[in-house]
Design a protein around this motif. Structure first.
Motif, PDB file in Angstrom:
ATOM      1  N   LEU B  25      28.135  22.944  35.069  1.00  0.00           N
ATOM      2  CA  LEU B  25      28.911  24.184  35.026  1.00  0.00           C
ATOM      3  C   LEU B  25      29.803  24.313  36.259  1.00  0.00           C
ATOM      4  CD1 LEU B  25      26.209  26.647  33.683  1.00  0.00           C
ATOM      5  CD2 LEU B  25      28.430  26.168  32.613  1.00  0.00           C
ATOM      6  N   LEU B  26      29.233  24.039  37.419  1.00  0.00           N
ATOM      7  CA  LEU B  26      30.002  24.216  38.657  1.00  0.00           C
ATOM      8  C   LEU B  26      31.160  23.235  38.746  1.00  0.00           C
ATOM      9  CD1 LEU B  26      27.429  24.970  41.466  1.00  0.00           C
ATOM     10  CD2 LEU B  26      29.155  26.486  40.485  1.00  0.00           C
ATOM     11  N   GLY B  62      25.426  34.343  43.992  1.00  0.00           N
ATOM     12  CA  GLY B  62      26.812  34.542  44.443  1.00  0.00           C
ATOM     13  C   GLY B  62      27.663  33.286  44.350  1.00  0.00           C
ATOM     14  N   ILE B  63      27.220  32.341  43.510  1.00  0.00           N
ATOM     15  CA  ILE B  63      27.907  31.044  43.400  1.00  0.00           C
ATOM     16  C   ILE B  63      28.948  31.077  42.285  1.00  0.00           C
ATOM     17  CG2 ILE B  63      27.413  28.665  42.616  1.00  0.00           C
ATOM     18  CD1 ILE B  63      25.012  28.722  44.547  1.00  0.00           C
ATOM     19  N   VAL B  64      28.679  31.861  41.255  1.00  0.00           N
ATOM     20  CA  VAL B  64      29.716  32.145  40.250  1.00  0.00           C
ATOM     21  C   VAL B  64      29.816  33.659  40.085  1.00  0.00           C
ATOM     22  CG1 VAL B  64      29.276  29.991  38.956  1.00  0.00           C
ATOM     23  CG2 VAL B  64      28.245  32.126  38.171  1.00  0.00           C
ATOM     24  N   GLU B  65      30.936  34.073  39.501  1.00  0.00           N
ATOM     25  CA  GLU B  65      31.164  35.483  39.225  1.00  0.00           C
ATOM     26  C   GLU B  65      31.439  35.616  37.736  1.00  0.00           C
ATOM     27  OE1 GLU B  65      33.320  38.780  41.914  1.00  0.00           O
ATOM     28  OE2 GLU B  65      34.643  37.237  41.086  1.00  0.00           O
ATOM     29  N   ILE B  66      30.745  36.549  37.096  1.00  0.00           N
ATOM     30  CA  ILE B  66      30.911  36.778  35.656  1.00  0.00           C
ATOM     31  C   ILE B  66      31.770  38.026  35.463  1.00  0.00           C
ATOM     32  CG2 ILE B  66      29.686  37.110  33.462  1.00  0.00           C
ATOM     33  CD1 ILE B  66      28.858  34.538  34.847  1.00  0.00           C
ATOM     34  N   TYR B  70      38.334  42.261  27.622  1.00  0.00           N
ATOM     35  CA  TYR B  70      38.791  42.170  26.234  1.00  0.00           C
ATOM     36  C   TYR B  70      40.039  41.312  26.165  1.00  0.00           C
ATOM     37  CZ  TYR B  70      35.523  45.777  24.852  1.00  0.00           C
ATOM     38  OH  TYR B  70      34.376  46.470  24.587  1.00  0.00           O
ATOM     39  N   GLU B  71      40.138  40.594  25.040  1.00  0.00           N
ATOM     40  CA  GLU B  71      41.400  39.954  24.732  1.00  0.00           C
ATOM     41  C   GLU B  71      41.794  40.559  23.396  1.00  0.00           C
ATOM     42  OE1 GLU B  71      42.738  35.622  25.843  1.00  0.00           O
ATOM     43  OE2 GLU B  71      41.686  35.649  23.932  1.00  0.00           O
ATOM     44  N   GLY B  72      42.778  41.450  23.431  1.00  0.00           N
ATOM     45  CA  GLY B  72      43.032  42.291  22.264  1.00  0.00           C
ATOM     46  C   GLY B  72      41.814  43.188  22.079  1.00  0.00           C
ATOM     47  N   ARG B  73      41.230  43.163  20.887  1.00  0.00           N
ATOM     48  CA  ARG B  73      40.036  43.987  20.673  1.00  0.00           C
ATOM     49  C   ARG B  73      38.751  43.170  20.750  1.00  0.00           C
ATOM     50  NH1 ARG B  73      41.937  47.076  15.307  1.00  0.00           N
ATOM     51  NH2 ARG B  73      39.680  47.374  15.062  1.00  0.00           N
ATOM     52  N   ARG B  74      38.912  41.864  21.064  1.00  0.00           N
ATOM     53  CA  ARG B  74      37.729  40.999  21.068  1.00  0.00           C
ATOM     54  C   ARG B  74      37.120  40.938  22.459  1.00  0.00           C
ATOM     55  NH1 ARG B  74      38.890  35.126  19.551  1.00  0.00           N
ATOM     56  NH2 ARG B  74      36.909  34.380  20.360  1.00  0.00           N
ATOM     57  N   PRO B  75      35.831  41.253  22.583  1.00  0.00           N
ATOM     58  CA  PRO B  75      35.204  41.176  23.913  1.00  0.00           C
ATOM     59  C   PRO B  75      35.111  39.712  24.369  1.00  0.00           C
ATOM     60  CG  PRO B  75      33.556  41.658  22.228  1.00  0.00           C
ATOM     61  CD  PRO B  75      34.887  41.651  21.530  1.00  0.00           C
ATOM     62  N   ARG B  76      35.382  39.490  25.646  1.00  0.00           N
ATOM     63  CA  ARG B  76      35.253  38.132  26.184  1.00  0.00           C
ATOM     64  C   ARG B  76      34.549  38.166  27.531  1.00  0.00           C
ATOM     65  NH1 ARG B  76      40.764  34.837  26.019  1.00  0.00           N
ATOM     66  NH2 ARG B  76      39.409  33.193  26.797  1.00  0.00           N
ATOM     67  N   THR B  77      33.914  37.033  27.871  1.00  0.00           N
ATOM     68  CA  THR B  77      33.235  36.920  29.158  1.00  0.00           C
ATOM     69  C   THR B  77      33.710  35.643  29.837  1.00  0.00           C
ATOM     70  OG1 THR B  77      31.298  37.911  28.095  1.00  0.00           O
ATOM     71  CG2 THR B  77      30.996  37.019  30.299  1.00  0.00           C
ATOM     72  N   TRP B  78      34.121  35.790  31.086  1.00  0.00           N
ATOM     73  CA  TRP B  78      34.558  34.630  31.843  1.00  0.00           C
ATOM     74  C   TRP B  78      33.592  34.358  33.001  1.00  0.00           C
ATOM     75  CZ3 TRP B  78      38.023  38.404  30.255  1.00  0.00           C
ATOM     76  CH2 TRP B  78      39.069  37.985  29.409  1.00  0.00           C
ATOM     77  N   ALA B  79      33.518  33.100  33.375  1.00  0.00           N
ATOM     78  CA  ALA B  79      32.803  32.722  34.590  1.00  0.00           C
ATOM     79  C   ALA B  79      33.797  32.058  35.526  1.00  0.00           C
ATOM     80  CB  ALA B  79      31.672  31.755  34.260  1.00  0.00           C
ATOM     81  N   ALA B  80      33.664  32.355  36.813  1.00  0.00           N
ATOM     82  CA  ALA B  80      34.525  31.724  37.820  1.00  0.00           C
ATOM     83  C   ALA B  80      33.667  31.287  38.999  1.00  0.00           C
ATOM     84  CB  ALA B  80      35.598  32.709  38.283  1.00  0.00           C
ATOM     85  N   ILE B  81      34.061  30.218  39.653  1.00  0.00           N
ATOM     86  CA  ILE B  81      33.357  29.780  40.858  1.00  0.00           C
ATOM     87  C   ILE B  81      33.852  30.629  42.032  1.00  0.00           C
ATOM     88  CG2 ILE B  81      35.035  27.923  41.385  1.00  0.00           C
ATOM     89  CD1 ILE B  81      32.583  26.203  42.269  1.00  0.00           C
ATOM     90  N   THR B  82      32.945  31.042  42.910  1.00  0.00           N
ATOM     91  CA  THR B  82      33.319  31.848  44.082  1.00  0.00           C
ATOM     92  C   THR B  82      33.579  30.914  45.274  1.00  0.00           C
ATOM     93  OG1 THR B  82      31.056  31.997  44.891  1.00  0.00           O
ATOM     94  CG2 THR B  82      31.771  33.695  43.306  1.00  0.00           C
ATOM     95  N   PRO B  83      34.151  31.426  46.367  1.00  0.00           N
ATOM     96  CA  PRO B  83      34.283  30.597  47.580  1.00  0.00           C
ATOM     97  C   PRO B  83      32.921  30.077  48.055  1.00  0.00           C
ATOM     98  CG  PRO B  83      35.694  32.533  47.758  1.00  0.00           C
ATOM     99  CD  PRO B  83      34.882  32.711  46.491  1.00  0.00           C
ATOM    100  N   LYS B  84      31.875  30.906  47.972  1.00  0.00           N
ATOM    101  CA  LYS B  84      30.533  30.440  48.332  1.00  0.00           C
ATOM    102  C   LYS B  84      30.094  29.284  47.420  1.00  0.00           C
ATOM    103  CE  LYS B  84      25.701  31.907  48.811  1.00  0.00           C
ATOM    104  NZ  LYS B  84      24.705  32.957  48.538  1.00  0.00           N
ATOM    105  N   GLU B  86      32.149  27.182  45.880  1.00  0.00           N
ATOM    106  CA  GLU B  86      32.930  25.988  46.239  1.00  0.00           C
ATOM    107  C   GLU B  86      32.293  25.280  47.427  1.00  0.00           C
ATOM    108  OE1 GLU B  86      37.457  26.731  44.788  1.00  0.00           O
ATOM    109  OE2 GLU B  86      36.917  27.742  46.634  1.00  0.00           O
ATOM    110  N   GLN B  87      31.812  26.086  48.390  1.00  0.00           N
ATOM    111  CA  GLN B  87      31.162  25.489  49.565  1.00  0.00           C
ATOM    112  C   GLN B  87      29.855  24.801  49.164  1.00  0.00           C
ATOM    113  OE1 GLN B  87      32.450  25.240  52.797  1.00  0.00           O
ATOM    114  NE2 GLN B  87      30.774  23.757  52.747  1.00  0.00           N
ATOM    115  N   ALA B  88      29.065  25.465  48.307  1.00  0.00           N
ATOM    116  CA  ALA B  88      27.791  24.887  47.876  1.00  0.00           C
ATOM    117  C   ALA B  88      28.025  23.585  47.097  1.00  0.00           C
ATOM    118  CB  ALA B  88      27.024  25.887  47.011  1.00  0.00           C
ATOM    119  N   LEU B  89      29.058  23.573  46.280  1.00  0.00           N
ATOM    120  CA  LEU B  89      29.376  22.357  45.515  1.00  0.00           C
ATOM    121  C   LEU B  89      29.859  21.249  46.459  1.00  0.00           C
ATOM    122  CD1 LEU B  89      29.595  20.989  42.738  1.00  0.00           C
ATOM    123  CD2 LEU B  89      31.931  21.905  42.562  1.00  0.00           C
TER     124      LEU B  89
END
Lengths: 116, 116
Positions: B25-26, B62-66, B70-84, B86-89
């Motif tokens: 994932l990371l 604190g390694i990813v942020e969720i 919504y995209e239009g009317r559809r609920p969506r969930t994103w994951a992103a890597i945080t600076p912390k 990136e350092q851990a990776l």
């Protein structure tokens, strides 16, 4: 094989070998050929409990071989990496090398994209 | 830091990041910046169940942020890597590079010792 069907090298990792303590044990046994339990515990900072279970898992998969014997009158137990274990470790390392190459390419791209 | 006090690079590995699915994932989020759940599931061959738990563990550290939206009317969930994250990776990759170097040195030594 360094990648699986989706092409991401992280997916080709075999968890039997990848798990942290098992990977540590295998790399040490690969270096040492075989080692007794006190040596492994000392080198890897493990207790009887957290050495025994990962070794059992590796032994059940034919990746290490456990031998019990005596040194004088003192019972001793050795672990050794098997040829199957050497192959599994080589596959893991090949996957990790692919993962590192890909990570480095991403890092280079990010650096190039950063505003000067 | 690529090694711990005992000097063996396998011991410096941080299990939060090293565990196979979390590492996959990371590395993907490091490449993509952020990604939605269907993309991650498809790319890594995961179900809702085995995507959710590793992401929760990474988010709790604190390694990813969720992010939910919504995209239009559809609920969506994103994951992103945080600076912390990136350092851990980067630390994990540095440890893996040390481990690979050591493995390669052992392989070279074994090859040299083999009878011609």
């Amino acid at each position: 094989m360094p990648t699986d069907d989706t092409g991401h090298p992280a997916l080709g990792l075999n968890d039997v070998v990848h798990q942290k303590t098992r990977l540590a044990l295998l790399t040490v046994l690969d270096e040492a050929g075989r080692a007794d339990f006190p040596y492994l515990k000392r080198l890897l900072g493990l207790t009887d409990g957290n050495l025994g279970r990962p070794l059992d898992i590796l032994a059940a998969q034919g990746i290490v071989e456990i031998t019990k014997g005596y040194e004088g009158r003192r019972p001793r137990t050795w672990a050794a990496i098997t040829p199957k274990g050497e192959q599994a470790l080589a596959d893991e390392m090949s996957n990790l090398a692919s993962l590192l190459t890909r990570f480095q390419a991403t890092s280079d791209r990010k650096r190039d994209e950063r505003p000067a």
